[in-house]
Design an enzyme around this catalytic site. Structure first.
Site, PDB file in Angstrom:
ATOM      1  N   LYS A  34       0.667  20.631  40.235  1.00  0.00           N
ATOM      2  CA  LYS A  34      -0.288  21.028  41.288  1.00  0.00           C
ATOM      3  C   LYS A  34      -1.252  22.096  40.774  1.00  0.00           C
ATOM      4  CE  LYS A  34       0.995  24.184  44.499  1.00  0.00           C
ATOM      5  NZ  LYS A  34       0.044  25.307  44.663  1.00  0.00           N
ATOM      6  N   ASN A  35      -0.693  23.152  40.187  1.00  0.00           N
ATOM      7  CA  ASN A  35      -1.545  24.289  39.821  1.00  0.00           C
ATOM      8  C   ASN A  35      -2.499  23.955  38.682  1.00  0.00           C
ATOM      9  OD1 ASN A  35      -0.405  25.785  41.823  1.00  0.00           O
ATOM     10  ND2 ASN A  35       0.921  27.006  40.484  1.00  0.00           N
ATOM     11  N   CYS A 128      -1.795  36.367  51.574  1.00  0.00           N
ATOM     12  CA  CYS A 128      -0.970  35.311  52.154  1.00  0.00           C
ATOM     13  C   CYS A 128       0.397  35.893  52.410  1.00  0.00           C
ATOM     14  CB  CYS A 128      -0.944  34.076  51.266  1.00  0.00           C
ATOM     15  SG  CYS A 128      -0.034  34.306  49.774  1.00  0.00           S
ATOM     16  N   ARG A 133      -2.366  39.515  46.999  1.00  0.00           N
ATOM     17  CA  ARG A 133      -3.054  38.618  46.077  1.00  0.00           C
ATOM     18  C   ARG A 133      -4.557  38.915  45.924  1.00  0.00           C
ATOM     19  NH1 ARG A 133      -0.517  32.693  46.600  1.00  0.00           N
ATOM     20  NH2 ARG A 133      -0.975  32.706  44.388  1.00  0.00           N
ATOM     21  N   ASP A 321       7.628  31.381  41.119  1.00  0.00           N
ATOM     22  CA  ASP A 321       7.651  30.183  41.969  1.00  0.00           C
ATOM     23  C   ASP A 321       9.023  29.501  41.980  1.00  0.00           C
ATOM     24  OD1 ASP A 321       5.048  30.658  42.633  1.00  0.00           O
ATOM     25  OD2 ASP A 321       4.187  29.097  41.370  1.00  0.00           O
ATOM     26  N   ARG A 413       2.435  20.818  50.538  1.00  0.00           N
ATOM     27  CA  ARG A 413       1.369  21.340  49.678  1.00  0.00           C
ATOM     28  C   ARG A 413       1.721  21.144  48.208  1.00  0.00           C
ATOM     29  NH1 ARG A 413       1.052  27.086  49.971  1.00  0.00           N
ATOM     30  NH2 ARG A 413      -0.246  26.590  48.197  1.00  0.00           N
TER      31      ARG A 413
HETATM   32  C1  UD1 Z   1      -0.911  31.469  40.247  1.00  0.00           C
HETATM   33  C2  UD1 Z   1      -0.220  30.261  40.821  1.00  0.00           C
HETATM   34  C3  UD1 Z   1       0.934  30.661  41.719  1.00  0.00           C
HETATM   35  C4  UD1 Z   1       1.877  31.606  40.981  1.00  0.00           C
HETATM   36  C5  UD1 Z   1       1.104  32.775  40.375  1.00  0.00           C
HETATM   37  C6  UD1 Z   1       1.971  33.674  39.522  1.00  0.00           C
HETATM   38  C7  UD1 Z   1      -2.099  28.731  40.989  1.00  0.00           C
HETATM   39  C8  UD1 Z   1      -2.993  27.936  41.859  1.00  0.00           C
HETATM   40  N1  UD1 Z   1      -1.196  29.512  41.585  1.00  0.00           N
HETATM   41  O1  UD1 Z   1      -1.471  32.191  41.332  1.00  0.00           O
HETATM   42  O2  UD1 Z   1       1.647  29.494  42.102  1.00  0.00           O
HETATM   43  O3  UD1 Z   1       2.815  32.136  41.912  1.00  0.00           O
HETATM   44  O4  UD1 Z   1       0.047  32.265  39.542  1.00  0.00           O
HETATM   45  O5  UD1 Z   1       2.585  32.956  38.516  1.00  0.00           O
HETATM   46  O6  UD1 Z   1      -2.148  28.615  39.790  1.00  0.00           O
HETATM   47  N2  UD1 Z   1      -3.099  40.497  40.597  1.00  0.00           N
HETATM   48  C9  UD1 Z   1      -3.719  41.726  40.678  1.00  0.00           C
HETATM   49  N3  UD1 Z   1      -5.084  41.768  40.616  1.00  0.00           N
HETATM   50  C10 UD1 Z   1      -5.840  40.645  40.512  1.00  0.00           C
HETATM   51  C11 UD1 Z   1      -5.191  39.382  40.416  1.00  0.00           C
HETATM   52  C12 UD1 Z   1      -3.810  39.337  40.468  1.00  0.00           C
HETATM   53  O7  UD1 Z   1      -3.055  42.754  40.790  1.00  0.00           O
HETATM   54  O8  UD1 Z   1      -7.064  40.770  40.477  1.00  0.00           O
HETATM   55  C13 UD1 Z   1      -1.626  40.425  40.676  1.00  0.00           C
HETATM   56  C14 UD1 Z   1      -1.157  39.692  41.944  1.00  0.00           C
HETATM   57  O9  UD1 Z   1      -1.119  40.563  43.049  1.00  0.00           O
HETATM   58  C15 UD1 Z   1       0.209  39.226  41.532  1.00  0.00           C
HETATM   59  C16 UD1 Z   1       0.059  38.930  40.036  1.00  0.00           C
HETATM   60  O10 UD1 Z   1      -1.126  39.610  39.626  1.00  0.00           O
HETATM   61  O11 UD1 Z   1       1.120  40.280  41.657  1.00  0.00           O
HETATM   62  C17 UD1 Z   1      -0.047  37.454  39.714  1.00  0.00           C
HETATM   63  O12 UD1 Z   1      -1.180  36.923  40.373  1.00  0.00           O
HETATM   64  P1  UD1 Z   1      -2.030  35.749  39.739  1.00  0.00           P
HETATM   65  O13 UD1 Z   1      -1.552  35.441  38.369  1.00  0.00           O
HETATM   66  O14 UD1 Z   1      -3.478  36.075  39.919  1.00  0.00           O
HETATM   67  O15 UD1 Z   1      -1.654  34.539  40.683  1.00  0.00           O
HETATM   68  P2  UD1 Z   1      -2.566  33.315  41.082  1.00  0.00           P
HETATM   69  O16 UD1 Z   1      -3.439  32.929  39.958  1.00  0.00           O
HETATM   70  O17 UD1 Z   1      -3.211  33.552  42.392  1.00  0.00           O
END
Ligand code: UD1
Length: 434
Positions: A34-35, A128, A133, A321, A413
């Site tokens: 999915k991702n 969420c 996030r 996850d 999803r």
């Molecule tokens: C992706 C995955 C999700 C998975 C996550 C972590 C997709 C569509 N989703 O989500 O299933 O759970 O990786 O493996 O690929 N963070 C910050 N600042 C930022 C961005 C992120 O502090 O600007 C932190 C977030 O709060 C979180 C961590 O980094 O604690 C991981 O987030 P991130 O890797 O960005 O997750 P996603 O890409 O949204």
């Protein structure tokens, strides 16, 4: 009156009825990730020619992304697991709020819209249930590439100054290895002028899959899958020569392996890229499962399941996850397991539901201490997010009695045809629609 109201509630809130304690056997088929698929679909925005993907899973999140891309003017054709995305007709740079809000990964399209069109206006995806996030890193990266970015009334507006409308390569060091930020910056940088480096990049296999597809489209990228990615900008991307296959879903594969372990069933799961799951496979071995790994998949033979500790980490650490599904397994292990959630601040909501099934769990901050019990017992439970729903299904497979799992909109999803896949290996479950 009462009967009518119950039926309408059930229609709005379908449930999975799982008759637990059945032994499973056979082969569980894993769909495309999915991702990965979601981000590969947004990468198609970068290309003025049609791009074909295969091994695309059949999920509501994928349908949501199709809808978003269509609102931008992309023509999308689907035939089974194949999908053709034609962004030659890209007319809009503004995905609508309602759709972006319900699908976080669609925010990452800001990188490809900016790279291709020189401007983009994308609503913030919002927090969420599992945590805040933020998208700070995504925005900081785009600014480093020369974009002018403002955030007003919950909408991110980004544009490239100058007549050429072309981003400029830059050295970017991420504060945290965000998967989405790495993907967003990678997509923005492939058409930028000059060289971009991303340090402290996310190393998740989905990032590598995105880079591989972009390279197949003519991009010049090295280092993806490691902490330093280098991108030499090119003038234009082109179509892929044959359908690009989405990698197998490592989280779905992990969920199935855990389902085998909790039901103490020997099962084969395929296709799986074992390197994408190494930390999970290690924990499964540590808790007493025998794993036979070959090029295509994994055969798991669980033994007497012992408690092990897990701490979620960015890849290659244990994936957040799979924290909830693994916790379900630990509720029936021998001994005490300490499970620490380090990625999201609010990702232990499944604890209360597992407790309703007889699990013995104590929460201290972002850590759950799980004392294994001999057997879970069936209860009505709700999955509060995608992976929590998967944990409920796993717990239901092992419980004594019939568990009814609500919250299937989350499950759908991310799990492609989960009932038919599990039924095919002997699980007893059905969706109650009325
Ligand atoms: C992706 C995955 C999700 C998975 C996550 C972590 C997709 C569509 N989703 O989500 O299933 O759970 O990786 O493996 O690929 N963070 C910050 N600042 C930022 C961005 C992120 O502090 O600007 C932190 C977030 O709060 C979180 C961590 O980094 O604690 C991981 O987030 P991130 O890797 O960005 O997750 P996603 O890409 O949204």
């Amino acid at each position: 009156m009462a009967a009518v109201s119950t039926v309408s509630q059930d229609i709005l809130n379908p449930q999975l009825q799982i008759e637990g304690s059945a032994r499973l056997n056979g082969v569980l088929q894993v769909s495309g990730a999915k991702n990965s698929a979601l981000v590969l679909m947004t990468a198609a925005l970068l290309c003025p020619e049609p791009v074909e993907l295969c091994n695309v899973p059949n999920l509501t999140d994928i349908a949501g992304m199709v809808e978003i891309l269509q609102t931008l003017g992309v023509r999308v054709q689907r035939d089974g697991d194949r999908m053709v995305l034609d962004a030659s007709t890209l007319t809009s740079h503004e995905p609508p709020y309602q759709l972006v809000n319900s699908l976080r990964a669609s925010f990452f399209s800001i990188g490809s819209l900016l790279g291709r069109l020189g401007h983009a206006k994308v609503p913030l995806p919002g927090g969420c249930r599992i945590g805040a996030r933020p998208v700070v890193e995504h925005i900081r990266g785009l600014k480093s590439l020369g974009a002018h970015v403002t955030v007003e009334h919950g909408v991110v507006s980004a544009s490239v100054p100058g007549t050429k409308k072309r981003l400029k390569g830059a050295s970017i060091v991420l504060d945290c290895p965000s998967v989405g930020a790495t993907e967003t910056i990678l997509m923005a940088a492939v058409l930028a002028e000059g060289t971009t480096t991303i340090e402290n990049a996310a190393q998740e296999p989905e990032v590598q899959d995105l880079a591989n597809m972009l390279v197949a489209m003519g991009a010049d990228i090295s280092g993806a899958g490691g902490p330093l990615i280098t991108i030499h900008g090119v003038d234009q991307l082109h179509s892929v020569s044959s359908a690009y296959p989405v990698i197998p879903d490592r989280i779905e594969a992990g969920t199935f392996l855990i389902a085998a372990a909790i039901t103490r069933s020997s099962l084969r799961v395929e296709p799986v890229v074992a390197d994408h799951l190494s930390s999970v496979l290690q924990k499964l071995r540590d808790c007493g499962c025998k794993l036979d790994i070959d090029d295509l998949g994994i055969t798991i033979t669980p033994g007497d399941i012992q408690a092990v500790d897990i701490t979620t980490q960015p890849f290659p650490g244990f994936p957040t996850d799979l924290q909830a599904p693994f916790m379900a397994l630990m509720t029936t292990a021998k001994g005490t397991s300490v499970i620490s959630e380090k990625i999201y601040e609010n990702r232990l909501q499944h604890v209360a539901e597992l407790q309703r099934m007889g699990a013995s769990i104590r929460v201290e901050g972002s850590t759950a201490i799980v004392e294994g019990v001999v057997q879970l017992s069936a209860a009505p439970v709700t999955g509060s997010d995608l992976r929590a729903s998967a944990a409920m299904v796993i717990a239901g497979l092992a419980a004594h009695g019939t568990t009814s799992v609500s919250g299937l909109k989350h499950l759908d999803r991310g799990y492609d045809r989960i009932e038919s896949k599990l039924t095919a290996v002997g699980a007893r479950l059905e969706r109650n629609l009325a």
